[in-house]
Design a protein around this motif. Sequence first.
Motif, short mmCIF file in Angstrom:
data_model
loop_
_atom_site.label_atom_id
_atom_site.label_comp_id
_atom_site.label_asym_id
_atom_site.label_seq_id
_atom_site.Cartn_x
_atom_site.Cartn_y
_atom_site.Cartn_z
N PRO A 291 0.78 -1.49 0.18
CA PRO A 291 -0.06 0.02 0.12
C PRO A 291 0.65 1.21 0.01
N HIS A 292 2.02 1.38 0.49
CA HIS A 292 2.86 2.39 0.66
C HIS A 292 3.56 2.71 -0.51
N VAL A 293 3.59 2.11 -1.46
CA VAL A 293 4.48 1.93 -2.85
C VAL A 293 3.26 2.60 -3.91
N LYS A 294 3.67 3.82 -4.17
CA LYS A 294 2.44 4.39 -5.20
C LYS A 294 3.21 5.11 -6.10
N LEU A 295 2.62 5.33 -7.23
CA LEU A 295 2.90 6.55 -8.32
C LEU A 295 2.54 7.72 -7.77
N LEU A 296 3.43 8.69 -8.07
CA LEU A 296 3.02 10.19 -7.91
C LEU A 296 2.87 10.83 -8.94
N SER A 298 2.28 14.88 -10.02
CA SER A 298 2.39 16.22 -9.41
C SER A 298 2.23 16.31 -7.85
N GLY A 299 3.07 15.47 -7.23
CA GLY A 299 3.40 15.10 -5.97
C GLY A 299 2.48 14.60 -5.26
N ARG A 300 1.07 14.23 -5.78
CA ARG A 300 0.03 13.34 -4.99
C ARG A 300 0.09 11.88 -5.21
N GLU A 301 -0.31 11.03 -4.44
CA GLU A 301 -0.36 9.58 -4.60
C GLU A 301 -1.53 9.12 -5.53
N VAL A 302 -1.35 8.54 -6.27
CA VAL A 302 -2.36 7.99 -7.06
C VAL A 302 -2.60 6.43 -6.92
N ASP A 303 -3.88 6.25 -6.68
CA ASP A 303 -4.35 4.79 -6.04
C ASP A 303 -4.93 4.18 -7.56
N LEU A 304 -3.95 3.34 -7.96
CA LEU A 304 -3.96 2.81 -9.19
C LEU A 304 -4.59 1.40 -9.07
N PRO A 305 -5.68 0.94 -9.80
CA PRO A 305 -5.87 -0.40 -9.71
C PRO A 305 -4.97 -1.54 -10.04
N PRO A 306 -5.24 -2.91 -9.70
CA PRO A 306 -4.01 -3.60 -10.34
C PRO A 306 -3.55 -3.68 -11.78
N GLU A 354 0.00 14.20 -18.40
CA GLU A 354 1.22 14.59 -18.73
C GLU A 354 2.24 13.55 -18.16
N PHE A 355 3.25 13.06 -19.11
CA PHE A 355 4.15 12.25 -18.67
C PHE A 355 5.26 12.76 -17.62
N ASP A 356 5.57 14.20 -17.86
CA ASP A 356 6.47 14.86 -16.99
C ASP A 356 5.97 15.07 -15.46
N LYS A 357 4.91 15.12 -15.41
CA LYS A 357 4.22 15.02 -14.10
C LYS A 357 4.23 13.77 -13.11
N CYS A 358 4.58 12.65 -14.03
CA CYS A 358 4.44 11.22 -13.47
C CYS A 358 5.76 11.04 -12.51
N ASP A 359 5.81 10.70 -11.28
CA ASP A 359 6.81 10.18 -10.49
C ASP A 359 7.09 8.82 -10.09
N PHE A 360 8.00 7.95 -10.79
CA PHE A 360 8.02 6.43 -10.60
C PHE A 360 9.05 6.33 -9.64
N SER A 361 9.73 7.29 -8.78
CA SER A 361 10.74 7.00 -8.21
C SER A 361 10.51 6.09 -6.98
N THR A 362 9.46 6.18 -6.23
CA THR A 362 8.83 5.41 -5.12
C THR A 362 9.04 3.98 -5.44
N MET A 363 8.24 3.76 -6.80
CA MET A 363 8.26 2.46 -7.27
C MET A 363 9.54 1.63 -7.62
N ALA A 364 10.30 2.64 -8.09
CA ALA A 364 11.47 2.09 -8.62
C ALA A 364 12.49 1.71 -7.37
N GLN A 365 12.32 2.50 -6.29
CA GLN A 365 13.23 2.12 -5.07
C GLN A 365 12.62 0.77 -4.52
#
Length: 893
Positions: A291-296, A298-306, A354-365
Amino acid sequence: MPKVESSDSEDIPLHRTPATARVNGAGSTMKNGKRQLPSSDADEAVNGTPAPKKQRRSSRSSHGARTTAKSEERPGRKRKKVESSSSGDEPLASPTKRIPVKAILPSANGRAVASGVPSAVKTAATTSAPNPSSDDDDLPLSARVKNKNKAISPKRESPMPADVPFPETVINPKPRRRATKKVKKDSDDDSSGDDAKRKISRSKKKVKKGPDDEDLKPSTSKAPQTPRSQSVKQKFKKEEPESPKKSKGEEEEEELYRWWEQGAVEDGSKKWTTLEHNGILFPPLYQPLPPHVKLLYSGREVDLPPESEEVAGFFAAMLNTEHAKDLVFQKNFFHDFLEVLKRHPPRNKIKIAEFDKCDFSTMAQWFEEEREKARALPASAKKQLKEEKAKLEEKYVYCTLDGRKEKVGNFRAEPPGLFRGRGEHPKKGALKLRLSPEDITLNIGKGVPIPTPNVPGEWGKIIHDDTVTWLVHWKENVNGNLKYVFLAAGSSLKGQSDMQKFEKARELKKHVDLIRADYTNSLTSKLMIDRQLATALYLIDRLALRAGNEKGEDEADTVGCCSLRYEHITLEPPDRLCFDFLGKDSIRYVNTVSVDPQVYKNIRLFKKPPKTIGDAVFDRVSPNQINKYLTGWMSGLSAKVFRTFNASITFQDQLSNRTPKDASVVEKIAAYNEANRQVAILCNHQKAVNKNHDSNMEKLGNQIRAIKYQRRKLRYALFKISSKYKTDPRYAEDESDIDDEWIAEYEDESREKEIEKATKKWEKDNEKAEAEGEPSIPKDNLISKIDQINEEYDRLKTERGTAHAELKKSQSEAQVIAAIDKLDERIKTAKVKRQDRDNLKEVSLGTSKINYLDPRITVAWCKGNGVPVEKLFTKSLITKFPWAMAVDSDWKF
């Protein structure tokens, strides 16, 4: 040979050509004893004036050959006389005088060649061409017509030559099983395979040991056996069974189906009678992230379905790679990601645009941490996971083909992910969808149980086609290509296919001289399509170019010979062509070659205005037309067979010319690799230089210096024994590339390595003692060992800068000299290996070794030069080519 149709209806010859004799009904003709390329009545002459239609009267001779009488000219119709062009650049309006195939000129090296046949092409990658073989059947690339006094027969099909080494037919169709007992041989044994063929009796007679079997005897230098050890030995000797249990390797060897010993391979339409397998193994279903691993966004967590979280995870897992930094990759990924989000939007209603506003760093870590955890697992846990995986895959590894157990190739379904492609592929980054059983077509025998998929679903289609060799296929969504599951590389079906491919290439030796003479004559043809066809064949033959099929707009811009465009060839007077294009797998082909003057003129003509950038050079011919022409000469002949033939015959010639006599195994292997490198250059099997190449070369250089360091110590010790050696040229010269600074650095590094090695050994011995319930080894033992190491290196430190050296143990003069000689040999070997690796940094030897070089060339060369085949063929290649291992040392392609 069937006619080659022209794509231009205005390509009409200007004159009436005499009717000519057709050969084999394949569209090729014989005129005045010369064979002509297939042509079209609608082909082009320079001024485009239409010619009258030809009339043909055919009859059949007593020998069954169809002949064509010369048509009579229509009354009142005069033949138009057209002047020939002096430049020779353009197709002629009047019939050109073809160069008779019988006209032979001696070449510079004494070999007879056809008049007007192009000279050998010199590539920029190599300055030396291979010397031609003395055997006319093993002609190099520059060879032309074989016999100047022999008239060329119009018949092109002929049976396989008697020298084609098909294995002898075994009277008993049941394959002979190998003996269950093996005699272990020294790895340095230089036998050519005769001992390996020795048959061991199945009776209970004892096998006598030879001189090569000394390593099986117990050492006589050990202490005498105690009464207890003698009694144990007698006990085991008494209890030894008459038929010892076979090892796993021996069992697999006995089960090997030796199809190549059953006689000539048949190429019938039916491939199998019975086939039973378990289908394909699908990857496990997706498990959502914590649950704590999310796509961000614009700085907000996105609750994605599987479903959409999985796709985001594909990109996050590659975030630190070069792929994720590629703009095309990013664009294609994000396009498909948005399509998935439309079907499975975020549960917290955040709109991603927009792709540039997506932050995948939490998931990548998180993915990186999981990889680290997997790497940090103890050996026992890794072993357990490996066993579990093997148990899961066990039933998919083998199938039953005609009652035999055969290994399956890649039985795993491709997992979902992001398409990477090769080179500058326009679809890299696109989403590869997850496969389901409904996507799969299953090919299986009739009346056998249908396997159950390991994931929910039913097979899309089940067929029973015994004319194909694939077990499973599906259509992937990115490029729309069909993907197949075949038997493994070492299976009987794959082996027969490989053997047929190389035998087809060997058969081309009988026809290649006539084909080359024929297309050489047509380089000056009056018909544009014939001239383009001949020029394309010249390039395919001399440069081993692929034929080149048309590519769609959504595919990588890779080209072959027929799809070369205006910008891909640059002319350098008087006879040089500069090629620069992307070949297969987007590998850039850059080569400047000298060609036959007429070929140069033809390319200049094919690029004439109004052609410009983007226009095809060979706009009148296609790969299908080239292959149709080639099949007229030999059944099954294609441009690809030419490529295999040229690669193998060039490799054979290179080995014959480059292999040094009375050289070491390392030097012979280097010569083999250089011959392989020449073929890789010919076939454009290039690769990018490894990013660690420079550091690896530095390591190899340091290894050579380390051997020289030991040699210097021995030289100084020899000088101490006898000062006469100080003036001996073999020992007087100092090692120039090692100095005191390097020695100090080397000795310090060696000290640390030895201490680390001693520490690890102490820890490992303690772990073993603890597992066996024995007392642990005191740490004082380790401290004592480290003290000894430090004491030795402290002594060496005092010798720096002096011409003095003390050896660890006393050695005689002869022993020191012998040790120096061994080090000299090691230095020589290390230098050869280092140079060999540097030469091969930009070419891939594996591609040609697997696909284009007849493996029997390598096996025969190894046997003839005392080189173990394991030095050149990996275990997988030996498994892939078992049929090639039985050839003799004098076998030639």
